[in-house]
Design an enzyme around this catalytic site. Structure first.
Site, PDB file in Angstrom:
ATOM      1  N   ASP A   1     -50.823 -35.076 -37.720  1.00 26.68           N
ATOM      2  CA  ASP A   1     -50.063 -35.537 -36.554  1.00 26.68           C
ATOM      3  C   ASP A   1     -48.586 -35.176 -36.659  1.00 26.68           C
ATOM      4  O   ASP A   1     -47.750 -35.738 -35.982  1.00 26.68           O
ATOM      5  CB  ASP A   1     -50.233 -37.053 -36.362  1.00 26.68           C
ATOM      6  CG  ASP A   1     -49.695 -37.862 -37.529  1.00 26.68           C
ATOM      7  OD1 ASP A   1     -49.284 -37.260 -38.540  1.00 26.68           O
ATOM      8  OD2 ASP A   1     -49.677 -39.101 -37.429  1.00 26.68           O
TER       9      ASP A   1
ATOM     10  N   THR B   1     -52.939 -43.254 -47.586  1.00 29.68           N
ATOM     11  CA  THR B   1     -52.748 -41.803 -47.678  1.00 29.68           C
ATOM     12  C   THR B   1     -53.176 -41.230 -49.036  1.00 29.68           C
ATOM     13  O   THR B   1     -53.666 -40.101 -49.101  1.00 29.68           O
ATOM     14  CB  THR B   1     -51.276 -41.437 -47.384  1.00 29.68           C
ATOM     15  OG1 THR B   1     -50.415 -42.362 -48.074  1.00 29.68           O
ATOM     16  CG2 THR B   1     -50.967 -41.523 -45.903  1.00 29.68           C
TER      17      THR B   1
ATOM     18  N   GLY C   1     -56.735 -40.802 -39.507  1.00 35.50           N
ATOM     19  CA  GLY C   1     -56.202 -42.006 -38.856  1.00 35.50           C
ATOM     20  C   GLY C   1     -56.721 -42.173 -37.439  1.00 35.50           C
ATOM     21  O   GLY C   1     -57.169 -41.229 -36.796  1.00 35.50           O
TER      22      GLY C   1
ATOM     23  N   ALA D   1     -56.048 -36.236 -41.530  1.00 35.79           N
ATOM     24  CA  ALA D   1     -56.342 -36.355 -40.097  1.00 35.79           C
ATOM     25  C   ALA D   1     -57.396 -37.423 -39.836  1.00 35.79           C
ATOM     26  O   ALA D   1     -58.189 -37.327 -38.912  1.00 35.79           O
ATOM     27  CB  ALA D   1     -56.818 -35.007 -39.561  1.00 35.79           C
TER      28      ALA D   1
ATOM     29  N   TYR E   1     -60.872 -13.565  -3.771  1.00 28.57           N
ATOM     30  CA  TYR E   1     -61.478 -13.975  -5.036  1.00 28.57           C
ATOM     31  C   TYR E   1     -62.211 -12.778  -5.625  1.00 28.57           C
ATOM     32  O   TYR E   1     -63.132 -12.234  -4.998  1.00 28.57           O
ATOM     33  CB  TYR E   1     -62.473 -15.130  -4.837  1.00 28.57           C
ATOM     34  CG  TYR E   1     -63.246 -15.386  -6.116  1.00 28.57           C
ATOM     35  CD1 TYR E   1     -62.574 -15.815  -7.253  1.00 28.57           C
ATOM     36  CD2 TYR E   1     -64.610 -15.125  -6.204  1.00 28.57           C
ATOM     37  CE1 TYR E   1     -63.248 -15.993  -8.453  1.00 28.57           C
ATOM     38  CE2 TYR E   1     -65.294 -15.304  -7.404  1.00 28.57           C
ATOM     39  CZ  TYR E   1     -64.600 -15.743  -8.519  1.00 28.57           C
ATOM     40  OH  TYR E   1     -65.260 -15.912  -9.710  1.00 28.57           O
TER      41      TYR E   1
ATOM     42  N   SER F   1     -60.362  -5.784   5.042  1.00 31.01           N
ATOM     43  CA  SER F   1     -60.132  -7.234   4.986  1.00 31.01           C
ATOM     44  C   SER F   1     -61.419  -7.993   5.228  1.00 31.01           C
ATOM     45  O   SER F   1     -62.287  -7.542   5.980  1.00 31.01           O
ATOM     46  CB  SER F   1     -59.124  -7.640   6.063  1.00 31.01           C
ATOM     47  OG  SER F   1     -57.888  -7.048   5.776  1.00 31.01           O
TER      48      SER F   1
ATOM     49  N   ARG G   1     -52.283 -46.313 -31.150  1.00 30.92           N
ATOM     50  CA  ARG G   1     -51.284 -46.356 -30.078  1.00 30.92           C
ATOM     51  C   ARG G   1     -51.441 -45.224 -29.048  1.00 30.92           C
ATOM     52  O   ARG G   1     -50.767 -45.212 -28.027  1.00 30.92           O
ATOM     53  CB  ARG G   1     -49.875 -46.327 -30.687  1.00 30.92           C
ATOM     54  CG  ARG G   1     -49.440 -47.715 -31.137  1.00 30.92           C
ATOM     55  CD  ARG G   1     -48.067 -47.673 -31.747  1.00 30.92           C
ATOM     56  NE  ARG G   1     -48.072 -47.023 -33.051  1.00 30.92           N
ATOM     57  CZ  ARG G   1     -46.996 -46.467 -33.608  1.00 30.92           C
ATOM     58  NH1 ARG G   1     -45.853 -46.456 -32.982  1.00 30.92           N
ATOM     59  NH2 ARG G   1     -47.085 -45.908 -34.803  1.00 30.92           N
TER      60      ARG G   1
HETATM   61  C1  UD1 Z   1     -46.425 -42.346 -44.053  1.00 31.87           C
HETATM   62  C2  UD1 Z   1     -45.708 -42.473 -45.395  1.00 31.87           C
HETATM   63  C3  UD1 Z   1     -44.225 -42.745 -45.145  1.00 31.87           C
HETATM   64  C4  UD1 Z   1     -43.651 -41.655 -44.296  1.00 31.87           C
HETATM   65  C5  UD1 Z   1     -44.434 -41.494 -43.003  1.00 31.87           C
HETATM   66  C6  UD1 Z   1     -43.990 -40.259 -42.271  1.00 31.87           C
HETATM   67  C7  UD1 Z   1     -47.313 -43.370 -46.990  1.00 31.87           C
HETATM   68  C8  UD1 Z   1     -47.756 -44.576 -47.727  1.00 31.87           C
HETATM   69  N1  UD1 Z   1     -46.289 -43.550 -46.160  1.00 31.87           N
HETATM   70  O1  UD1 Z   1     -46.364 -43.610 -43.430  1.00 31.87           O
HETATM   71  O2  UD1 Z   1     -43.535 -42.810 -46.362  1.00 31.87           O
HETATM   72  O3  UD1 Z   1     -42.296 -41.922 -44.024  1.00 31.87           O
HETATM   73  O4  UD1 Z   1     -45.840 -41.328 -43.278  1.00 31.87           O
HETATM   74  O5  UD1 Z   1     -44.602 -40.176 -41.033  1.00 31.87           O
HETATM   75  O6  UD1 Z   1     -47.857 -42.312 -47.197  1.00 31.87           O
HETATM   76  N2  UD1 Z   1     -54.177 -41.091 -42.949  1.00 31.87           N
HETATM   77  C9  UD1 Z   1     -55.465 -40.839 -43.317  1.00 31.87           C
HETATM   78  N3  UD1 Z   1     -56.162 -41.810 -43.986  1.00 31.87           N
HETATM   79  C10 UD1 Z   1     -55.616 -42.997 -44.331  1.00 31.87           C
HETATM   80  C11 UD1 Z   1     -54.283 -43.243 -43.931  1.00 31.87           C
HETATM   81  C12 UD1 Z   1     -53.585 -42.272 -43.257  1.00 31.87           C
HETATM   82  O7  UD1 Z   1     -55.996 -39.754 -43.046  1.00 31.87           O
HETATM   83  O8  UD1 Z   1     -56.311 -43.788 -44.948  1.00 31.87           O
HETATM   84  C13 UD1 Z   1     -53.438 -40.048 -42.231  1.00 31.87           C
HETATM   85  C14 UD1 Z   1     -53.048 -40.452 -40.822  1.00 31.87           C
HETATM   86  O9  UD1 Z   1     -54.037 -40.046 -39.894  1.00 31.87           O
HETATM   87  C15 UD1 Z   1     -51.748 -39.692 -40.620  1.00 31.87           C
HETATM   88  C16 UD1 Z   1     -51.147 -39.624 -42.020  1.00 31.87           C
HETATM   89  O10 UD1 Z   1     -52.220 -39.823 -42.917  1.00 31.87           O
HETATM   90  O11 UD1 Z   1     -51.964 -38.369 -40.183  1.00 31.87           O
HETATM   91  C17 UD1 Z   1     -50.056 -40.674 -42.248  1.00 31.87           C
HETATM   92  O12 UD1 Z   1     -50.603 -41.967 -42.112  1.00 31.87           O
HETATM   93  P1  UD1 Z   1     -49.809 -43.134 -41.407  1.00 31.87           P
HETATM   94  O13 UD1 Z   1     -50.684 -44.338 -41.406  1.00 31.87           O
HETATM   95  O14 UD1 Z   1     -49.265 -42.670 -40.111  1.00 31.87           O
HETATM   96  O15 UD1 Z   1     -48.621 -43.365 -42.441  1.00 31.87           O
HETATM   97  P2  UD1 Z   1     -47.235 -44.027 -42.139  1.00 31.87           P
HETATM   98  O16 UD1 Z   1     -47.376 -45.512 -42.221  1.00 31.87           O
HETATM   99  O17 UD1 Z   1     -46.637 -43.448 -40.937  1.00 31.87           O
HETATM  100 MG    MG Z   2     -47.371 -42.375 -39.248  1.00 24.74          MG
END
Ligand code: UD1
Ligand code: MG
Length: 450
Positions: free
Chosen positions: A105, A81, A11, A9, A348, A387, A15
């Site tokens: 998310d 990730t 990220g 969590a 109320y 009333s 957007r």
């Molecule tokens: C990731 C997957 C992809 C998958 C997709 C599904 C990887 C490399 N790719 O891509 O294969 O199809 O999710 O939705 O894992 N986050 C962190 N710290 C970081 C990076 C990310 O906490 O350094 C969290 C984000 O907040 C999010 C989740 O990890 O909740 C996924 O990160 P995101 O950057 O959305 O990955 P995708 O590029 O969507």
């Molecule tokens: Mg994503």
């Protein structure tokens, strides 16, 4: 086998175009993160570790509200990730069990899917959750060989042949704790994004001859939220599912698509809900109640046989016993209403208790707030409140008492007494006509001067 959850969590959610961290945006009035954590709770985890980064302070507060036993670890730089999961390494050091990685998310993972992942884990070293994507877009692709998952290729790094694969990565994985962190230690960042990809643990595991497979779920469960459009769509999915669940339980929704439910709304069988009723968090409605159109309920309990609205507002702390009636343009807050009592029009009632069979007349106001503090109003059973009564709290009305219409009640009324506090009426014969004549003359004069 015990399990630990690691929920990513950190990220930014660029957007979302928001000051609020993405995972705290609400779906059905609970933060997205709460939905993910709730799904994970079905596994009865020994540890729940949330990896926070952007808006960590707010995320930490929210986590404490959602599950005080959960731990938050910080990822100060979002390097990918795998790096994110690595932040949980110390917290889980020595834990002998499976780790399930969830995304904050991705709120709609079902407990059933998580259990299927763990079941597959018993037969494999590493399990990834995949789905058949209607539009594979930028998801990571799962490269299968029979039942074996060989590797995951990120869209950016994929060949044309790999991009043609429609079986995609949800991001969720399950793996033994020690194995997972051994694999993560080997993940590098030489790829199109320069990030440490969690997805790389698959190919690394295969190189070591470990057994890796993918479990499949419906795409609706892996729905991820990246924008306000996604958020609205996710809420709509939640609402549709929750309404259908209520219909299946025997609740009548006259116009299902107009009823807005919260993540924790509970409604009993044979309750009828008219159009445009909105539920905030913390509402329970027993069987056989009627919620009439345009009512708004939050943090309240409605018992069997209650009839609420149309246009009623029940705020937190409202406790209605059986067969209570609350009518149009009535607001209740922190109020207990006993069996068979009625508050039918334009009132109320706040910080109050109302006894059984008591009738609250139209336009009654509990004056509960003196500008600084809140005070209680206690009304006994079988009372008749006339009333337009103002009840200046703190005040008590005894059983079987009455207040006269328009009374401002400033002191306690004993049982069986009638309280009347209003100016005595005087009728002045002919005075109305004189007044009219005087006023009309004044108006004429003003018009002449204009
Ligand atoms: C990731 C997957 C992809 C998958 C997709 C599904 C990887 C490399 N790719 O891509 O294969 O199809 O999710 O939705 O894992 N986050 C962190 N710290 C970081 C990076 C990310 O906490 O350094 C969290 C984000 O907040 C999010 C989740 O990890 O909740 C996924 O990160 P995101 O950057 O959305 O990955 P995708 O590029 O969507
Ligand atoms: Mg994503």
């Amino acid at each position: 086998m015990s399990t630990a959850l690691v929920i990513l969590a950190a990220g930014k959610g660029t957007r979302m175009n928001s000051d609020l961290p993405k995972v705290l945006h609400p779906i059905a009035q609970a933060p997205m993160l709460a939905h993910a954590m709730r799904a994970g709770r079905a596994l009865d985890p020994e540890h729940t570790v949330v990896v926070a980064g952007h808006g960590a302070e707010q995320v930490t507060k929210a986590v404490a509200d959602i599950d005080p036993s959960a731990q938050v670890v910080l990822q100060t730089e979002q390097l990918g990730t795998a790096h994110a999961v690595d932040m949980a390494r110390d917290t889980l050091n020595g834990f002998a069990g499976d780790v399930v990685v969830l995304y904050g998310d991705t709120p709609f993972i079902s407990p059933d899917t998580l259990e299927r992942m763990l079941a597959a884990r018993a037969e494999n070293d590493l399990v990834v959750l995949g789905f058949e994507a209607a539009d594979p877009a930028r998801y990571g692709r799962l490269v299968m060989q029979g039942d074996s998952l060989e590797k995951i290729v990120e869209f950016k790094d994929a060949s044309d042949a790999e991009r043609a694969i429609t079986f995609c990565n949800s991001g969720l994985i399950a793996c033994d704790n020690a194995t997972l962190f051994d694999l993560i230690a080997k993940v590098g960042n030489e790829n199109a994004s320069g990030e440490y990809y969690l997805t790389d643990v698959v190919a690394l595991a295969r190189e070591q001859g470990l057994k890796v497979t993918a479990v499949s779920c419906d795409e609706s469960e892996t729905l991820g939220v990246n924008s306000r459009r996604d958020l609205a769509a996710a809420d709509a999915v939640f609402q549709r599912t929750a309404r259908e669940a209520l219909l299946d339980l025997g609740v009548t929704l006259m116009a299902p698509e107009t009823v807005y439910l919260a993540f924790d709304t509970v409604i009993g069988r044979d309750t009828v809900i008219e159009p445009n009723v909105v539920f905030g968090p913390g509402v329970t409605v027993e069987s056989g109640a009627t919620l009439r159109a345009f009512s708004h309920l939050e943090g309240c309990h409605v018992s069997r046989g209650g009839v609420i609205g149309p246009y009623a507002r029940l705020r937190p702390g409202t406790e209605l016993a059986e067969d209570v009636k609350v009518g149009n343009f009535v607001e209740l807050k922190n109020a207990e209403v006993a069996e068979g009592a009625k508050v039918n029009h334009l009132s109320y009632i706040g910080d109050a208790s109302i006894g059984a069979e008591t009738n609250i007349g139209a336009g009654t106001i509990t004056c509960n707030y003196d500008g600084v503090m809140k005070h209680r109003t206690e009304i006994g059973p079988r009372v008749f409140i006339g009333s337009n009564t103002c009840l200046v709290a703190p005040v008590k009305i005894g059983r079987d008492a009455m207040t006269a219409t328009g009374t401002v009640v400033q002191k306690d009324v004993e049982a069986e007494a009638l309280a009347i506090a209003r100016v005595k009426q005087e009728n002045k014969p002919g005075r109305a006509v004189k007044l009219f004549d005087m006023l009309k003359a004044r108006k004429r004069k003003q018009q002449e001067n204009a």
